[in-house]
Design a protein around this motif. Structure first.
Motif, PDB file in Angstrom:
ATOM      1  N   VAL A  66      -1.296  -6.525  -4.087  1.00  0.00           N
ATOM      2  CA  VAL A  66      -2.516  -6.271  -3.324  1.00  0.00           C
ATOM      3  C   VAL A  66      -2.133  -5.967  -1.877  1.00  0.00           C
ATOM      4  N   THR A  67      -2.838  -5.023  -1.238  1.00  0.00           N
ATOM      5  CA  THR A  67      -2.564  -4.711   0.160  1.00  0.00           C
ATOM      6  C   THR A  67      -3.164  -5.779   1.060  1.00  0.00           C
ATOM      7  N   PRO A  68      -2.646  -5.935   2.277  1.00  0.00           N
ATOM      8  CA  PRO A  68      -3.206  -6.927   3.203  1.00  0.00           C
ATOM      9  C   PRO A  68      -4.692  -6.682   3.497  1.00  0.00           C
ATOM     10  N   ALA A  69      -5.098  -5.427   3.531  1.00  0.00           N
ATOM     11  CA  ALA A  69      -6.509  -5.116   3.772  1.00  0.00           C
ATOM     12  C   ALA A  69      -7.396  -5.583   2.618  1.00  0.00           C
ATOM     13  N   ASP A  70      -6.837  -5.639   1.411  1.00  0.00           N
ATOM     14  CA  ASP A  70      -7.595  -6.139   0.277  1.00  0.00           C
ATOM     15  C   ASP A  70      -7.697  -7.667   0.301  1.00  0.00           C
ATOM     16  N   CYS A  71      -6.658  -8.321   0.815  1.00  0.00           N
ATOM     17  CA  CYS A  71      -6.686  -9.793   0.922  1.00  0.00           C
ATOM     18  C   CYS A  71      -7.709 -10.242   1.948  1.00  0.00           C
ATOM     19  N   PHE A  72      -7.739  -9.587   3.104  1.00  0.00           N
ATOM     20  CA  PHE A  72      -8.620  -9.963   4.194  1.00  0.00           C
ATOM     21  C   PHE A  72      -9.406  -8.735   4.674  1.00  0.00           C
TER      22      PHE A  72
END
Length: 79
Positions: A66-72
């Protein structure tokens, strides 16, 4: 002789209480700090302090698929 630090703090708290201002304190009488805003990871639901972009980036590294933008979503993440 002057007031001790504890006496001065107690006097200040009593003055504020008389004015109707309630200040949260610890057991030692020290004023509590406001809680820092947190953001929750959408993958694992772990709360991370929102004002720490490096911590957000490092935590997102734990989810390689998962990309960091998807995490947060919507958070500022360090490059």
């Amino acid at each position: 002789m002057g007031l001790s630090k504890k006496d001065a703090r107690t006097r200040e708290q009593k003055e504020k209480a008389a004015k109707g201002i309630k200040v949260e304190t610890t057991a030692a009488g020290v004023p509590k700090k406001a809680a820092k805003p947190t953001i929750q990871c959408t993958v694992c639901k772990a709360p991370i302090i929102a004002s720490m972009p490096v911590s957000l980036r490092d935590h997102a590294g734990k989810h390689p698929k998962v990309t960091p933008a998807d995490c947060f979503p919507g958070a500022t993440i360090a490059p």
